[in-house]
Design a protein around this motif. Structure first.
Motif, PDB file in Angstrom:
ATOM      1  N   GLN A 228       0.826  -1.215   0.000  1.00 13.96           N
ATOM      2  CA  GLN A 228       0.000   0.000   0.000  1.00 13.96           C
ATOM      3  C   GLN A 228       0.855   1.258   0.000  1.00 13.96           C
ATOM      4  N   THR A 229       2.134   1.128   0.372  1.00 10.83           N
ATOM      5  CA  THR A 229       3.047   2.280   0.305  1.00 10.83           C
ATOM      6  C   THR A 229       3.664   2.273  -1.086  1.00 10.83           C
ATOM      7  N   LEU A 230       3.343   3.286  -1.865  1.00 13.07           N
ATOM      8  CA  LEU A 230       3.606   3.220  -3.315  1.00 13.07           C
ATOM      9  C   LEU A 230       5.076   2.976  -3.637  1.00 13.07           C
ATOM     10  N   HIS A 231       5.944   3.754  -3.036  1.00 20.08           N
ATOM     11  CA  HIS A 231       7.387   3.575  -3.279  1.00 20.08           C
ATOM     12  C   HIS A 231       8.044   3.160  -1.960  1.00 20.08           C
ATOM     13  N   ASN A 232       7.836   1.909  -1.614  1.00 19.43           N
ATOM     14  CA  ASN A 232       8.334   1.411  -0.336  1.00 19.43           C
ATOM     15  C   ASN A 232       9.728   0.827  -0.527  1.00 19.43           C
ATOM     16  N   HIS A 233      10.720   1.491   0.009  1.00 18.12           N
ATOM     17  CA  HIS A 233      12.103   1.018  -0.169  1.00 18.12           C
ATOM     18  C   HIS A 233      12.658   0.364   1.090  1.00 18.12           C
ATOM     19  N   TYR A 234      11.779   0.094   2.055  1.00 14.57           N
ATOM     20  CA  TYR A 234      12.222  -0.584   3.277  1.00 14.57           C
ATOM     21  C   TYR A 234      12.150  -2.093   3.034  1.00 14.57           C
ATOM     22  N   HIS A 235      13.217  -2.807   3.374  1.00 14.99           N
ATOM     23  CA  HIS A 235      13.265  -4.245   3.084  1.00 14.99           C
ATOM     24  C   HIS A 235      13.496  -5.080   4.348  1.00 14.99           C
ATOM     25  N   GLY A 236      13.097  -4.556   5.485  1.00 10.13           N
ATOM     26  CA  GLY A 236      13.447  -5.220   6.743  1.00 10.13           C
ATOM     27  C   GLY A 236      12.363  -6.115   7.335  1.00 10.13           C
ATOM     28  N   ILE A 390       2.142   0.416 -18.114  1.00 11.29           N
ATOM     29  CA  ILE A 390       0.737   0.334 -17.689  1.00 11.29           C
ATOM     30  C   ILE A 390       0.763  -0.305 -16.303  1.00 11.29           C
ATOM     31  N   GLU A 391       0.278   0.424 -15.299  1.00 16.30           N
ATOM     32  CA  GLU A 391       0.421  -0.062 -13.919  1.00 16.30           C
ATOM     33  C   GLU A 391      -0.661   0.449 -12.966  1.00 16.30           C
ATOM     34  N   PRO A 392      -1.942   0.267 -13.336  1.00 13.53           N
ATOM     35  CA  PRO A 392      -2.958   0.673 -12.360  1.00 13.53           C
ATOM     36  C   PRO A 392      -2.918  -0.241 -11.140  1.00 13.53           C
ATOM     37  N   GLY A 393      -3.363   0.252 -10.011  1.00 12.43           N
ATOM     38  CA  GLY A 393      -3.335  -0.563  -8.800  1.00 12.43           C
ATOM     39  C   GLY A 393      -4.420  -0.152  -7.831  1.00 12.43           C
ATOM     40  N   ILE A 394      -4.598  -0.977  -6.824  1.00  9.58           N
ATOM     41  CA  ILE A 394      -5.525  -0.649  -5.730  1.00  9.58           C
ATOM     42  C   ILE A 394      -4.752  -0.767  -4.424  1.00  9.58           C
ATOM     43  N   TYR A 395      -4.848   0.283  -3.624  1.00 10.10           N
ATOM     44  CA  TYR A 395      -4.068   0.380  -2.391  1.00 10.10           C
ATOM     45  C   TYR A 395      -4.996   0.759  -1.239  1.00 10.10           C
ATOM     46  N   PHE A 396      -4.807   0.109  -0.102  1.00 15.42           N
ATOM     47  CA  PHE A 396      -5.571   0.466   1.099  1.00 15.42           C
ATOM     48  C   PHE A 396      -4.594   1.107   2.076  1.00 15.42           C
ATOM     49  N   ILE A 397      -4.637   2.419   2.139  1.00 14.08           N
ATOM     50  CA  ILE A 397      -3.650   3.181   2.913  1.00 14.08           C
ATOM     51  C   ILE A 397      -4.345   3.699   4.169  1.00 14.08           C
ATOM     52  N   PRO A 398      -4.128   3.041   5.321  1.00 16.08           N
ATOM     53  CA  PRO A 398      -4.903   3.400   6.515  1.00 16.08           C
ATOM     54  C   PRO A 398      -4.797   4.883   6.875  1.00 16.08           C
ATOM     55  N   ASN A 424      -5.748  -3.844   6.762  1.00 10.81           N
ATOM     56  CA  ASN A 424      -4.477  -4.585   6.701  1.00 10.81           C
ATOM     57  C   ASN A 424      -4.291  -5.334   5.386  1.00 10.81           C
ATOM     58  N   PHE A 425      -5.033  -4.933   4.380  1.00  8.40           N
ATOM     59  CA  PHE A 425      -4.996  -5.679   3.114  1.00  8.40           C
ATOM     60  C   PHE A 425      -3.672  -5.475   2.372  1.00  8.40           C
ATOM     61  N   GLY A 426      -3.178  -4.235   2.335  1.00  8.73           N
ATOM     62  CA  GLY A 426      -1.958  -3.919   1.570  1.00  8.73           C
ATOM     63  C   GLY A 426      -2.312  -3.281   0.234  1.00  8.73           C
ATOM     64  N   GLY A 427      -1.589  -3.649  -0.802  1.00  7.89           N
ATOM     65  CA  GLY A 427      -1.828  -3.046  -2.116  1.00  7.89           C
ATOM     66  C   GLY A 427      -1.515  -4.033  -3.218  1.00  7.89           C
ATOM     67  N   ILE A 428      -2.106  -3.780  -4.378  1.00  2.00           N
ATOM     68  CA  ILE A 428      -1.870  -4.652  -5.539  1.00  2.00           C
ATOM     69  C   ILE A 428      -1.589  -3.790  -6.759  1.00  2.00           C
ATOM     70  N   ARG A 429      -0.517  -4.132  -7.441  1.00  2.00           N
ATOM     71  CA  ARG A 429      -0.226  -3.480  -8.735  1.00  2.00           C
ATOM     72  C   ARG A 429       0.462  -4.495  -9.612  1.00  2.00           C
ATOM     73  N   ASN A 430       0.120  -4.477 -10.883  1.00  2.43           N
ATOM     74  CA  ASN A 430       0.865  -5.223 -11.890  1.00  2.43           C
ATOM     75  C   ASN A 430       1.338  -4.199 -12.899  1.00  2.43           C
ATOM     76  N   GLU A 431       2.412  -4.482 -13.560  1.00  2.00           N
ATOM     77  CA  GLU A 431       2.944  -3.476 -14.497  1.00  2.00           C
ATOM     78  C   GLU A 431       3.594  -4.166 -15.680  1.00  2.00           C
ATOM     79  N   GLU A 432       3.291  -3.634 -16.859  1.00  2.00           N
ATOM     80  CA  GLU A 432       3.930  -4.116 -18.091  1.00  2.00           C
ATOM     81  C   GLU A 432       4.398  -2.908 -18.891  1.00  2.00           C
ATOM     82  N   ASN A 433       5.221  -3.173 -19.895  1.00  2.00           N
ATOM     83  CA  ASN A 433       5.766  -2.111 -20.738  1.00  2.00           C
ATOM     84  C   ASN A 433       5.275  -2.294 -22.169  1.00  2.00           C
ATOM     85  N   TYR A 434       4.769  -1.231 -22.754  1.00  3.14           N
ATOM     86  CA  TYR A 434       4.178  -1.291 -24.104  1.00  3.14           C
ATOM     87  C   TYR A 434       4.826  -0.296 -25.053  1.00  3.14           C
TER      88      TYR A 434
END
Ligand code: GLY
Length: 461
Positions: A228-236, A390-398, A424-434
């Motif tokens: 759900q955090t669009l650019h989440n760079h934390y990997h811990g 192309i990368e639409p997504g659905i995010y649940f950001i509390p 607590n669902f999180g987020g979903i995105r798929n992405e392709e290049n056209y």
């Protein structure tokens, strides 16, 4: 690098598009991590790469619209440098690789700029994103940092965008190498994730794949159970059964061209029924965008197709209500989709973002200021040769939900009690290049990233 003819043709076209004066293209310098001799991986400026293909620090190109002369300036390495670096080609030798005949030292460049200043020749430069290059331009032109910022050449920006936006066949070959390597990164991650691992374990494994091409990752990897955090760079975080894992990563191959893909997959063997529902809706909106892609359609319309599909689907699930078109017009859907559907891609994953999205993605028109729509990097009419994601997504950001709820925002369109169940669902995105083609679009890559539920689950077994 491509053959020298490619670079000569690009340089000549640029000279035709800028009417007067001199054009300056500073390449990048080494960028120190903690002391000068300990730099990050060197990354050449993408516009310098586009016109000259040379990946060596400390070069500056000058194109003179008066006499059509193209020159590359820089200081040759000395034998003392060779002691540390091994023998290096001269700048004259490097310049020959991109069809440039004239070379000189940095002192020669300062003399040439001094001459331009005396003759009151226009000096064209692009917006700069590295402080060393701002300092260099300040030093050469005598302008202040503010004047450098205000003095960028819109004519030059438009010229570069009008060339780099249209990818040639040889560029597409390179981009597809980047995409294929990015697919390998995704497939590896989808297969390897297990409960109990740390997100970082995945990152380390997949970044090796990008490095193995001789290139690197094309942007900081997003590999997270908090999608759900669009650019989440934390990997811990430790990965747990039942969660969704969102991966957004890509490879940059040695010529500098990039891939940029996203996947979302279950940490277990299968998606839960609720995860399947949201995933299916994201896929539906993805397909609506892909179906719409063709020359002439604006990317704003493509984005709108994504938003309407998402809002319509969430309405049928009881999370949204009211008239779907009005909800999207008002921006209520942005609670779940607060970003854009895609962006241009090439030598940068957000291609030429440093030149200004209004020029690259909006033909000079201002962008929307509405929450959600303001993050759409591309809005203009599409043309053959454009490469985009192309990368639409659905995010649940509390945090966002709580804020909007406390403000009673869009209560006519949003069922906050239902939305709360997805905290607590999180987020979903798929992405392709056209690639936009004369008669539609083509999915880029010779390898296909799994995206259908059954394809993804098959890799999780
Ligand atoms: N895929 C990362 C980004 O678009 O910023």
């Amino acid at each position: 690098m491509f053959n020298s003819e490619t670079y000569v043709q690009r340089q000549q076209e640029l000279l035709k598009k800028v009417n007067s004066g001199i054009i300056l293209i500073p390449g990048n310098e080494e960028s120190p991590m903690n002391y000068t001799d300990n730099p990050y991986r060197f990354r050449q400026d993408s516009t310098f790469l586009y016109y000259f293909g040379l990946s060596r620090p400390g070069l500056i190109a000058l194109l003179d619209t008066g006499n059509g002369r193209v020159s590359i300036y820089g200081n040759d390495y000395t034998v003392e440098d060779f002691v540390w670096m091994g023998k290096q080609p001269t700048i004259h030798e490097l310049a020959a690789l991109c069809g440039v005949e004239y070379t000189g030292s940095i002192t020669d460049l300062y003399n040439r700029i001094g001459q331009a200043n005396k003759r009151k020749e226009a000096i064209h430069f692009l917006p700069q994103y590295r402080s060393e290059n701002i300092l260099k331009l300040m030093d050469m032109t005598g302008l202040s940092a503010q004047e450098i910022k205000a003095g960028v050449s819109v004519e030059f920006i438009r010229a570069v965008v009008s060339q780099r936006n249209y990818k040639t066949a040889e560029e597409i070959v390179e981009i597809e190498k980047g995409v294929d390597t990015s697919v390998d990164m995704h497939v590896t991650a989808i297969k390897m994730v297990k409960p109990g691992m740390q997100e970082l374990d995945v990152v380390v494994e997949i970044e090796k794949i990008a490095r193995a091409t001789g290139g690197d990752i094309s942007f900081p990897t997003i590999a997270t159970i908090n999608g759900q955090t669009l650019h989440n760079h934390y990997h811990g975080n430790i990965i747990k059964e039942g969660q969704l894992f969102l991966l957004d990563c890509g490879a940059e191959i040695p010529t500098g061209y990039a891939g940029d893909l996203s996947s979302t997959f279950p940490v277990g063997q299968t998606f839960s029924s609720l995860q399947k529902d949201i995933y299916t809706l994201v896929l539906k909106s993805h397909n609506a965008c892909v179906d719409a892609l063709k020359p002439g359609i604006t990317f704003k319309e493509v984005h709108r197709a994504a938003c309407l599909t998402i809002a319509g689907g969430l309405k049928s699930m009881g999370l949204m209500k009211g008239d779907t078109e009005s909800a999207v017009e008002a921006g209520a859907h942005a609670l779940f989709f607060p970003c854009g559907t895609g962006h241009m891609m090439g030598l940068d994953i957000h291609d030429m973002e440093n030149l200004g999205e209004e020029f690259v993605g909006y033909e000079g028109e201002p962008k929307s200021t509405q929450f959600g729509l303001k993050s759409l990097r591309l809005g203009r009419a599409l043309e053959p040769g454009f490469v985009l994601t192309i990368e639409p997504g659905i995010y649940f950001i509390p945090e966002l939900t709580d804020q909007w709820r406390s403000q009673n925002k869009f209560t006519e369109y949003l069922n906050y009690d239902e939305i709360d169940k997805f905290r607590n669902f999180g987020g979903i995105r798929n992405e392709e290049n056209y690639l936009i083609t004369p008669d539609g679009k083509r999915l880029l890559g010779n390898k296909k990233k799994p995206m259908l539920i059954e394809e993804v689950e098959a890799l999780r077994k």
